[in-house]
Design an enzyme around this catalytic site. Structure first.
Site, PDB file in Angstrom:
ATOM      1  N   PRO A  70      51.363  21.078  36.241  1.00  0.00           N
ATOM      2  CA  PRO A  70      52.089  20.833  36.944  1.00  0.00           C
ATOM      3  C   PRO A  70      52.984  19.926  37.336  1.00  0.00           C
ATOM      4  O   PRO A  70      53.437  20.820  38.333  1.00  0.00           O
ATOM      5  CB  PRO A  70      50.532  20.339  37.655  1.00  0.00           C
ATOM      6  CG  PRO A  70      50.711  19.471  36.240  1.00  0.00           C
ATOM      7  CD  PRO A  70      50.313  20.431  34.972  1.00  0.00           C
ATOM      8  N   TYR A 154      34.408  37.679  35.662  1.00  0.00           N
ATOM      9  CA  TYR A 154      35.034  38.250  36.943  1.00  0.00           C
ATOM     10  C   TYR A 154      34.384  37.189  38.438  1.00  0.00           C
ATOM     11  O   TYR A 154      35.856  36.442  38.789  1.00  0.00           O
ATOM     12  CB  TYR A 154      35.731  39.249  37.602  1.00  0.00           C
ATOM     13  CG  TYR A 154      36.424  39.409  38.609  1.00  0.00           C
ATOM     14  CD1 TYR A 154      37.695  39.039  38.647  1.00  0.00           C
ATOM     15  CD2 TYR A 154      36.161  40.304  39.535  1.00  0.00           C
ATOM     16  CE1 TYR A 154      38.769  38.703  39.222  1.00  0.00           C
ATOM     17  CE2 TYR A 154      37.047  40.011  40.867  1.00  0.00           C
ATOM     18  CZ  TYR A 154      38.322  39.429  40.892  1.00  0.00           C
ATOM     19  OH  TYR A 154      39.182  39.563  42.502  1.00  0.00           O
TER      20      TYR A 154
END
Length: 341
Positions: A70, A154
């Site tokens: 990040p 998914y």
């Protein structure tokens, strides 16, 4: 899209305001989102792992958010101070469970950590999927309050990402809206999708011979939405304070049988073809439902958005782009989308 954008330099002054960072901007949906943002007057800063062909007017920043962590994204946000971040990245078509975890879960975790650590607080528009919902009986349209409970890897990976975004918004760590997309179709539809495979098989045959199009059994009905309509919904979401902290379904509002879409593609291609069902190389996900429809009333109310394109529009765009890429001898796939087929 024919020209490479310039690599962005953090802090570089620009004449235009309203900069938007688009994660996954080089993918299928991301490219459409970037085009709509630019048409609306925004400056596009494309963030992706690898540079590919994008408009010269876009700026490009190579970044692997998962691998770099990040911190890199936090620094970019501090330097660029964007109005919004659109997460159009993710794994959709024919990928492994590991790829989906990386693209749909870990990436979202890194993104949220970057936004939480940033002193600058842009709006996050996260692109989820209607495949996050539990299967509904035929004729029952999905609404935002429909129960979640996906039956596919998914759907489960996308739901994880959506829940993380909503939790961060509820805790006040980010400002965000989640758009749950139905099955997105248009120029650049990935070749691993059903209609992408059909287009590829049509192009593989000589124009003066019949193409043999082999597909898995065509038993399902789906809500297919035009990629340009989706991109306009993203722009609308950025302008709607009423949508912050909410989930909004984005679809066409109608269910189409997949065979109808395949027949339409063959017809619009102008190619002679013999359709052979039950022999395609696609493997259906375990638990995939056979009918899906999406209610878009909330999108109309909160975003002032309504789908405008027809199945003919989206399939015509798909074929035109596929034919052009076929003539050039290359093509591009990948990118975020609503889901299968």
């Amino acid at each position: 899209m024919t020209a490479l954008g310039t690599q962005g330099r953090p802090g570089r002054p620009r004449a235009r305001t309203g900069r938007v960072v688009v994660l996954g901007a080089t993918g299928f949906v991301g490219r459409h989102v970037g085009a709509a943002l630019e048409a609306a007057g925004h400056e596009v800063l494309a963030v992706a792992r690898r540079p590919v062909k994008i408009p010269a007017s876009w700026r490009f920043c190579p970044m692997d958010v998962v691998e770099e962590g990040p911190g890199a994204l936090t620094r970019l946000l501090a330097a660029e101070r964007p109005l919004a971040v659109v997460n159009a990245a993710g794994a959709v078509w024919s990928t492994s469970a590991g790829d989906m975890r990386r693209g749909n879960q870990l990436l979202v975790e890194r993104l949220l950590a970057a936004l939480t650590a940033s002193a600058h607080r842009p709006l996050l528009v996260h692109l989820g999927s209607v495949h996050e919902y539990a299967p509904q009986p035929p004729g029952v349209a999905l609404v935002e309050s429909s129960p979640t409970g996906p039956r596919t890897e998914y759907g489960r990976s996308k739901l994880y990402g959506t829940r993380a975004v909503l939790r961060a918004a509820e805790e006040g760590r980010v400002e965000a809206v989640v758009l749950r997309l139905s099955n997105v179709i248009g120029a650049g539809t990935p070749p691993a999708s059903l209609l992408g495979r059909v287009a590829r098989q049509l192009l593989a045959a000589q124009e003066d011979e019949d193409a043999e199009v082999r597909v898995a059994p065509l038993r399902s009905s789906r809500d297919f939405v035009d990629a340009r309509d989706v991109s306009e919904a993203v722009v609308a979401a950025m302008r709607s304070r009423r949508a912050v902290g909410r989930v909004v379904n984005i679809g066409s509002g109608r269910s189409q049988h997949v065979r109808t879409m395949v027949d339409l593609l063959i017809s619009l291609s102008g190619r002679r073809a013999r359709l052979v069902e039950g022999t395609g190389d696609a493997v259906r996900p375990v638990g995939e439902q056979t009918w899906m429809g999406v209610d878009v009333s909330v999108a109309r109310e909160l975003l002032g958005w309504t789908p405008r394109r027809t199945p003919e529009d989206m399939v015509r765009d798909l074929w035109a782009a596929a034919a052009e890429e076929g003539c050039d001898g290359h093509g591009e796939g990948g990118g975020a989308g609503g889901g299968r087929p």
